[in-house]
Motif scaffolding. Structure first.
Motif, short mmCIF file in Angstrom:
data_model
loop_
_atom_site.label_atom_id
_atom_site.label_comp_id
_atom_site.label_asym_id
_atom_site.label_seq_id
_atom_site.Cartn_x
_atom_site.Cartn_y
_atom_site.Cartn_z
N ALA A 219 29.59 35.24 -4.12
CA ALA A 219 30.68 34.00 -3.92
C ALA A 219 29.89 32.78 -3.83
O ALA A 219 28.96 32.69 -3.12
N ILE B 169 35.60 29.08 -1.64
CA ILE B 169 34.84 29.84 -2.96
C ILE B 169 35.12 29.35 -4.10
O ILE B 169 36.42 29.75 -4.50
N VAL C 3 31.77 32.62 -9.03
CA VAL C 3 30.98 33.77 -8.62
C VAL C 3 29.72 34.00 -9.37
O VAL C 3 29.90 33.16 -10.56
N TYR D 22 40.13 28.13 -5.80
CA TYR D 22 39.30 28.99 -4.94
C TYR D 22 39.56 30.34 -4.72
O TYR D 22 40.76 30.66 -4.77
N GLU E 88 36.01 36.77 -1.79
CA GLU E 88 35.02 37.97 -1.90
C GLU E 88 35.03 38.62 -3.27
O GLU E 88 36.27 39.17 -3.44
N PRO E 89 34.17 38.93 -4.11
CA PRO E 89 34.49 39.59 -5.31
C PRO E 89 34.14 41.09 -4.94
O PRO E 89 33.55 41.28 -3.98
N THR F 287 39.08 39.87 -7.90
CA THR F 287 39.23 38.85 -6.62
C THR F 287 40.74 38.18 -6.47
O THR F 287 41.16 38.37 -8.08
N TYR G 91 43.41 32.63 2.03
CA TYR G 91 42.05 32.86 1.84
C TYR G 91 41.78 33.66 2.87
O TYR G 91 42.49 33.71 3.93
#
Length: 586
Positions: free
Chosen positions: A473, A481, A484, A510, A513-514, A532, A568
């Motif tokens: 990220a 974020i 990616v 935004y 985490e992938p 994500t 988030y």
């Protein structure tokens, strides 16, 4: 041989559940009980699951909207709440932005209510068959608006689960019904101080410590039932799905066929896990073993342990060579070793005296990497290697080379570590590849990328094995974020940036985490998809993105419009349909 039933420590039921005589008694006698009530789970399945659709599981009243809370108005509660208000307003008000809830919970960090299973619309492309299962993202979501200081890490855990079956997605958002959550929900107000923001001075620590002791004495909660959160991550092992937070035991959860998320209970592995566990266990994809640890403020500051494939916990291995409390959030495994980093982030009493966080950077400390045989019975074969300036909070992967003589570790090195707790937006994480010669003790380091990268993942089939590709990220700055990247670690010898793929989410968008999901027919390491949640702050809309990891631009192959925003959070996890069918539920 059928394993023995496993015991789960159960907290109070959600306030929306129908009365349960057993649990009602457990809560009403909290003043005198020494041990919490327990519920015995059925034995783990040892047979291959059938391929027919999962059986219908009776859902709980969690699907209905929760009734209005009834606030505890007893004289002790009223008196202690008044004291709590004095502490929050006069003794330790939230003066710093890092603990001011008006700042910390702004924009899409603001909490949301629970959401029952709700059908979603695929607005672009189609969901690949390998995504049948559930993508679950954990994160903090305080059930009460904070009255005083609040840190990003302090919120109650909420699971945002996208259940996918035959290409049709359903979103459900549920709190992890920890003991802390259920007791506070029943009381109608917070009972337990926030760990990361409630003890930022000696005076605040004394005041909130006394308040907590008074709540225990007056029977408002029983600390033996657990006082921690499950707000960090999700893991699947031993045929069970867990919500994790390193301040408590794991909580077993279950996703029903219709997408409902249910909390089964606090899980102690037949009484063998009594304190806490990391939120980042490592599962060997070949053996099914799970490796974990815990850390704490008193010796032993680090304790390593593991589970066999059936979930049977092995004996603790205390690591006394860690001589001071260190913030050990993550680690890595190889075929033969567990790899730890004793970083410069630890207990900071001087900073706390000055009104800062009890956790802070220690400039005089030299970071070390520790390598322990992963089947160790004690720490006698633990080897430590000094690595000045190398501090990782999240590990990416590790493996062995040169016949086991060399251990290779890939992880983001946290620069400006002094800002890690209070000014996260100033932190820069640079991914590095570290080689450790176990015989000579020589450590070499090479940068993989100079970009601000963290929350990185790999193909789960390569945990503990040599791999090429990392998906990380992009901080803009952290904790937001903005995109990616795909890194090819094998290109590190070319002395350039190892980025081979990139997808930015666009202005005002935004993500989190992938997570990598392999294609069913995939034969190569990067044959798969990244998934994500992404939020558009301009439109106030959240989406679920599916990206093709083979393409240089990480092309979007499917987009799901979510029925409401997803805040988030922290770490996500994908559970395959076959794993959901094997998952044990009550």
């Amino acid at each position: 041989m059928v394993p023995k039933p496993i015991t789960v420590t159960a907290g109070a039921p959600p306030v929306s559940s129908p009365p349960n005589p057993l649990m009602k008694n457990a809560v009403s006698t909290v003043k005198t009980e020494e041990k919490p009530q327990t519920t015995t789970l059925p034995p783990l399945s040892t047979t291959t699951p059938k391929t027919n659709p999962a059986p219908t599981v009776k859902t709980t009243p969690q699907q209905r909207l929760e009734p209005k809370r009834k606030t505890n108005s007893s004289p002790p509660a009223l008196m202690l709440n008044a004291l709590d208000s004095i502490i929050n307003n006069f003794i330790d008000p939230p003066l710093k932005p890092s603990v001011d809830p008006r700042h910390v919970l702004s924009q899409n960090f603001a909490p949301v209510n629970e959401l029952p299973p709700t059908e979603c619309q695929v607005i672009e492309g189609s969901l690949p068959p390998c995504l049948d299962g559930a993508y679950i993202r954990n994160g903090p979501n305080p059930q009460f608006l904070p009255r005083g200081p609040y840190h990003l890490f302090d919120g109650d855990g909420m699971l945002h689960a996208l259940r996918i079956f035959q290409g049709k997605p359903t979103l459900c958002s549920r709190y992890v019904k920890t003991y802390k959550y259920t007791m506070e929900n029943d009381a109608g107000f917070p009972l337990i101080p926030n760990v990361f923001s409630g003890f930022n001075s000696l005076v605040a620590s004394a005041a909130r410590g006394s308040l907590t002791a008074a709540r225990i004495v007056t029977g408002q909660f029983n600390p033996s039932n657990g006082i921690g959160l499950a707000n960090t991550s999700v893991a699947f092992f031993a045929n069970r799905l867990f919500a994790l937070g390193e301040s408590d035991l794991p909580y077993a959860v279950y996703v029903t066929p219709n997408g409902e998320v249910e909390t089964i209970g606090r899980y102690d592995f037949d009484g063998k896990l009594t304190v806490s566990m990391t939120a980042h266990p490592k599962i060997d994809p070949d053996t099914g073993e799970c490796f974990a640890f815990r850390y704490g403020p008193v010796p032993p500051f680090l304790t390593y342990f593991r589970f066999d494939p059936n979930g049977n916990k092995q004996d603790d291995v205390p690591i006394f060579s860690v001589t001071s409390p260190s913030f050990l959030h993550d680690f890595a495994i190889t075929k033969n070793y567990a790899v730890f980093c004793d970083i410069q982030l630890g207990m900071n009493p001087l900073g706390m005296i000055a009104g800062g966080s009890p956790i802070g950077s220690i400039a005089s400390k030299v970071p070390r990497i520790g390598v322990l045989p992963r089947d160790a019975k004690d720490e006698s074969k633990m080897k430590w290697f000094e690595v000045p300036g190398f501090n990782f909070v999240h590990a990416i992967n590790a493996w062995e080379e040169d016949g086991g003589r060399t251990v290779v570790l890939v992880a983001p090195n946290i620069l400006s570590l002094e800002h890690a707790m209070e000014r996260v937006e100033l932190v820069h994480a640079m991914v590095e590849k570290v080689r450790i010669d176990l015989e000579t003790g020589i450590v070499t380091r090479q940068p993989v990328s100079a970009r601000n990268l963290d929350f990185a993942v790999i193909n789960p089939a390569f945990v503990g094995k040599k791999n090429r590709f990392v998906y990380a990220a992009v901080g803009d700055p952290m904790p937001k974020i903005s995109g990616v990247v795909k890194l090819d670690v094998s290109k590190v010898e070319e002395r350039g940036d190892c980025t081979v793929g990139c997808r930015m989410y666009g202005e005002g968008c935004y993500g989190g985490e992938p997570f990598f999901v392999a294609k069913e027919e995939g034969s190569e390491e990067d044959d798969g998809y990244l998934v994500t949640y992404v939020h558009d702050e301009r439109k106030g809309e959240s989406k679920f993105l599916v990206m093709d990891t083979k393409s240089p631009e990480l092309d979007v192959v499917a987009v799901v419009r979510l029925p409401r925003r997803v805040p988030y959070g922290f770490h996500g996890f994908f559970v395959k349909e076959s794993e959901l069918r094997k998952a044990v539920s009550l």
